[in-house]
Write a protein that holds these residues in place. Structure first.
Motif, PDB file in Angstrom:
ATOM      1  N   THR A   1      42.502  46.341  46.281  1.00 55.71           N
ATOM      2  CA  THR A   1      43.740  45.703  46.117  1.00 55.71           C
ATOM      3  C   THR A   1      43.283  44.569  45.111  1.00 55.71           C
ATOM      4  O   THR A   1      43.879  43.422  44.867  1.00 55.71           O
ATOM      5  CB  THR A   1      44.103  44.790  47.337  1.00 55.71           C
ATOM      6  OG1 THR A   1      42.973  43.991  47.714  1.00 55.71           O
ATOM      7  CG2 THR A   1      44.589  45.711  48.470  1.00 55.71           C
ATOM      8  N   TYR A   2      42.371  44.845  44.224  1.00 57.23           N
ATOM      9  CA  TYR A   2      41.828  44.185  43.099  1.00 57.23           C
ATOM     10  C   TYR A   2      42.960  43.563  42.031  1.00 57.23           C
ATOM     11  O   TYR A   2      42.735  42.655  41.487  1.00 57.23           O
ATOM     12  CB  TYR A   2      40.603  44.472  42.375  1.00 57.23           C
ATOM     13  CG  TYR A   2      40.749  45.682  41.558  1.00 57.23           C
ATOM     14  CD1 TYR A   2      41.068  45.522  40.150  1.00 57.23           C
ATOM     15  CD2 TYR A   2      40.836  47.075  42.000  1.00 57.23           C
ATOM     16  CE1 TYR A   2      41.189  46.424  39.193  1.00 57.23           C
ATOM     17  CE2 TYR A   2      40.874  47.981  40.902  1.00 57.23           C
ATOM     18  CZ  TYR A   2      40.953  47.892  39.735  1.00 57.23           C
ATOM     19  OH  TYR A   2      41.285  48.779  38.747  1.00 57.23           O
ATOM     20  N   ARG A   3      44.010  44.480  41.931  1.00 54.97           N
ATOM     21  CA  ARG A   3      45.028  44.162  40.975  1.00 54.97           C
ATOM     22  C   ARG A   3      46.075  43.098  41.625  1.00 54.97           C
ATOM     23  O   ARG A   3      47.029  42.769  40.710  1.00 54.97           O
ATOM     24  CB  ARG A   3      45.744  45.326  40.531  1.00 54.97           C
ATOM     25  CG  ARG A   3      44.613  46.353  39.744  1.00 54.97           C
ATOM     26  CD  ARG A   3      45.379  47.438  39.196  1.00 54.97           C
ATOM     27  NE  ARG A   3      46.025  48.561  40.251  1.00 54.97           N
ATOM     28  CZ  ARG A   3      47.416  48.389  40.518  1.00 54.97           C
ATOM     29  NH1 ARG A   3      48.272  47.731  39.712  1.00 54.97           N
ATOM     30  NH2 ARG A   3      47.926  49.249  41.273  1.00 54.97           N
ATOM     31  N   ASP A   4      46.128  42.964  42.825  1.00 59.98           N
ATOM     32  CA  ASP A   4      47.002  42.069  43.486  1.00 59.98           C
ATOM     33  C   ASP A   4      46.784  40.568  42.840  1.00 59.98           C
ATOM     34  O   ASP A   4      45.644  39.924  42.968  1.00 59.98           O
ATOM     35  CB  ASP A   4      46.874  41.850  44.824  1.00 59.98           C
ATOM     36  CG  ASP A   4      48.144  41.269  45.682  1.00 59.98           C
ATOM     37  OD1 ASP A   4      48.373  40.125  44.981  1.00 59.98           O
ATOM     38  OD2 ASP A   4      48.259  41.832  46.697  1.00 59.98           O
ATOM     39  N   PRO A   5      47.746  39.812  42.429  1.00 56.96           N
ATOM     40  CA  PRO A   5      47.687  38.509  41.922  1.00 56.96           C
ATOM     41  C   PRO A   5      47.132  37.517  42.863  1.00 56.96           C
ATOM     42  O   PRO A   5      46.383  36.491  42.657  1.00 56.96           O
ATOM     43  CB  PRO A   5      49.068  37.970  41.513  1.00 56.96           C
ATOM     44  CG  PRO A   5      49.718  39.348  41.243  1.00 56.96           C
ATOM     45  CD  PRO A   5      49.041  40.419  42.272  1.00 56.96           C
ATOM     46  N   ALA A   6      47.273  38.006  44.257  1.00 56.16           N
ATOM     47  CA  ALA A   6      46.556  36.920  45.387  1.00 56.16           C
ATOM     48  C   ALA A   6      45.291  37.351  45.787  1.00 56.16           C
ATOM     49  O   ALA A   6      44.830  36.518  46.701  1.00 56.16           O
ATOM     50  CB  ALA A   6      47.670  37.130  46.546  1.00 56.16           C
ATOM     51  N   HIS A   7      44.698  38.459  44.885  1.00 57.71           N
ATOM     52  CA  HIS A   7      43.325  38.701  45.332  1.00 57.71           C
ATOM     53  C   HIS A   7      42.281  37.496  44.916  1.00 57.71           C
ATOM     54  O   HIS A   7      42.731  37.081  43.997  1.00 57.71           O
ATOM     55  CB  HIS A   7      43.151  40.107  44.704  1.00 57.71           C
ATOM     56  CG  HIS A   7      41.657  40.834  45.155  1.00 57.71           C
ATOM     57  ND1 HIS A   7      40.615  40.235  44.595  1.00 57.71           N
ATOM     58  CD2 HIS A   7      41.403  42.060  45.673  1.00 57.71           C
ATOM     59  CE1 HIS A   7      39.523  41.083  44.968  1.00 57.71           C
ATOM     60  NE2 HIS A   7      40.078  41.789  45.833  1.00 57.71           N
TER      61      HIS A   7
ATOM     62  N   GLN B   1      41.497  37.883  41.216  1.00 60.30           N
ATOM     63  CA  GLN B   1      42.738  37.316  40.103  1.00 60.30           C
ATOM     64  C   GLN B   1      42.923  35.776  40.355  1.00 60.30           C
ATOM     65  O   GLN B   1      43.075  35.240  39.535  1.00 60.30           O
ATOM     66  CB  GLN B   1      44.039  37.977  40.480  1.00 60.30           C
ATOM     67  CG  GLN B   1      44.018  39.626  40.352  1.00 60.30           C
ATOM     68  CD  GLN B   1      43.302  40.056  38.991  1.00 60.30           C
ATOM     69  OE1 GLN B   1      43.607  39.377  38.180  1.00 60.30           O
ATOM     70  NE2 GLN B   1      42.746  41.217  38.888  1.00 60.30           N
TER      71      GLN B   1
ATOM     72  N   VAL C   1      53.004  42.182  35.358  1.00 54.61           N
ATOM     73  CA  VAL C   1      51.892  43.298  35.316  1.00 54.61           C
ATOM     74  C   VAL C   1      51.730  43.792  33.830  1.00 54.61           C
ATOM     75  O   VAL C   1      52.691  43.978  33.138  1.00 54.61           O
ATOM     76  CB  VAL C   1      52.478  44.542  36.339  1.00 54.61           C
ATOM     77  CG1 VAL C   1      51.468  45.503  36.193  1.00 54.61           C
ATOM     78  CG2 VAL C   1      52.749  43.931  37.683  1.00 54.61           C
TER      79      VAL C   1
ATOM     80  N   PRO D   1      47.125  41.960  36.248  1.00 58.82           N
ATOM     81  CA  PRO D   1      48.007  40.917  36.032  1.00 58.82           C
ATOM     82  C   PRO D   1      47.884  40.358  34.743  1.00 58.82           C
ATOM     83  O   PRO D   1      46.785  40.404  34.346  1.00 58.82           O
ATOM     84  CB  PRO D   1      47.574  39.655  37.215  1.00 58.82           C
ATOM     85  CG  PRO D   1      46.968  40.592  38.464  1.00 58.82           C
ATOM     86  CD  PRO D   1      46.276  41.734  37.466  1.00 58.82           C
TER      87      PRO D   1
END
Length: 332
Positions: free
Chosen positions: A168-174, A177, A197, A203
């Motif tokens: 999930t490394y592309r999730d803004p909440a990760h 990020q 995106v 992000p």
């Protein structure tokens, strides 16, 4: 008789950085101005104040790939430890040449991953010869040959180092990020006003053009031994990894002592000088052809001397395959 359905799209206001951008380049054919490009340009002093401001430079834009060195800094701060060439390709929009792909694979292997973990958008290499080689071999678009694979490999490596989820490394909440957002806000001095995106799937965060210039000035003038200096030195020492063969960003870094630079999609460019000055620009229509010409003019106005400026300015307009004009900077 039925009434035709009319589809309406909600109107989004044009950002001031685009709407108020002055004409800064002409596309000249046979002495006649055929087209004009509007752009916003800013140069900042070491204290962050404006030395040059054309357009609404204190309004937000998406920096696109010009943001990559700041993203790399965030990852180094979060514990990423890589050789300088790997930090350079983490900051890169590379051309997909063999040495670029080898560095990405080495980076992934160092944390026990393969290119199968990459989540960036598949594409062919930017470099024409590398792209033709893939096509002749019957190859397809792949994440590793897309220009952002170095950044994504570094993101995955940072996750492994910290024990963060790699799916999930592309999730803004990760957490990754979030760390990038905090570093971007700190270096630019801006609030992040929008998140979307990017073309590669990661992000992209909106900051002001002036903030982008400030961030690059701070990176380029960082004290030795700091994480900021580590990233800047990696870029300076490995410009071929930052872009590639024939790329103007590579030529600019190679030929200009102390300078760091990064080009970005939708016609964004950012430069940091060793004395702490920063430069950032965005061409309003997003078309890249005028971008290097405008950057060269801005650097000349600041008194920057570099043999690479002629390469940036070399933008012939062709007629029947022969030069019949040029793209030229105006009002700078």
């Amino acid at each position: 008789m039925s009434t035709p359905h009319t589809h309406t799209t909600p109107q989004t206001p044009t950002p001031p950085a685009l709407d108020r951008a002055p004409v800064l380049a002409h596309y000249v054919r046979g002495g006649f101005v055929e087209s004009a490009h509007r752009a916003s340009v800013v140069a900042t002093a070491p204290d962050g104040s404006h030395l040059l401001a054309l357009g609404a430079v204190d309004d937000p834009i998406f920096p696109r790939s010009s943001n990559k060195p700041v993203q790399t800094l965030a990852m180094v701060r979060a514990g990423l430890r890589m050789p300088p060439a790997h930090l350079a390709i983490a900051s890169a929009s590379h051309s997909g040449e063999d040495f670029h792909l080898a560095a990405v694979r080495e980076m992934l292997a160092s944390v026990g991953l393969t290119e199968a973990a990459l989540q960036n958008t598949p594409d062919y290499p930017v470099n024409e010869e590398a792209r033709e080689a893939v096509l002749r071999a019957g190859g397809s678009k792949l994440p590793i040959t897309q220009n952002c694979s170095g950044k994504h490999a570094a993101m995955l490596a940072t996750c492994v180092v910290n024990g963060w989820d790699t799916e999930t490394y592309r999730d803004p909440a990760h957490p990754l990020q979030q760390a990038i957002s905090e570093t971007l806000a700190e270096l630019t001095g801006d609030e992040i006003t929008a998140v979307a995106v990017d073309g590669c799937g990661a992000p992209v965060m909106a900051v002001t053009l002036a903030g982008l210039a400030r961030a690059f000035g701070r990176l380029a003038s960082a004290e030795p031994g700091t994480h900021e200096a580590e990233v800047a030195d990696a870029i300076r020492g490995n410009p071929a990894y930052l872009g590639g063969t024939g790329r103007d960003v590579t030529a600019l870094v190679e030929a200009t002592p102390g300078l760091i630079a990064k080009d970005g999609a939708e016609s964004v460019y950012a430069v940091g000088l060793a004395d702490g000055r920063g430069v950032a620009l965005k061409v309003a229509d997003g078309y890249p052809r005028a971008k290097p010409v405008i950057l060269a003019a801005a650097l000349r106005r600041l008194g920057v001397e570099s043999s690479a400026l002629e390469q940036l300015e070399h933008s012939p307009v062709l007629g029947h395959g022969e030069p019949v004009g040029a793209i030229v900077a105006v009002n700078l």
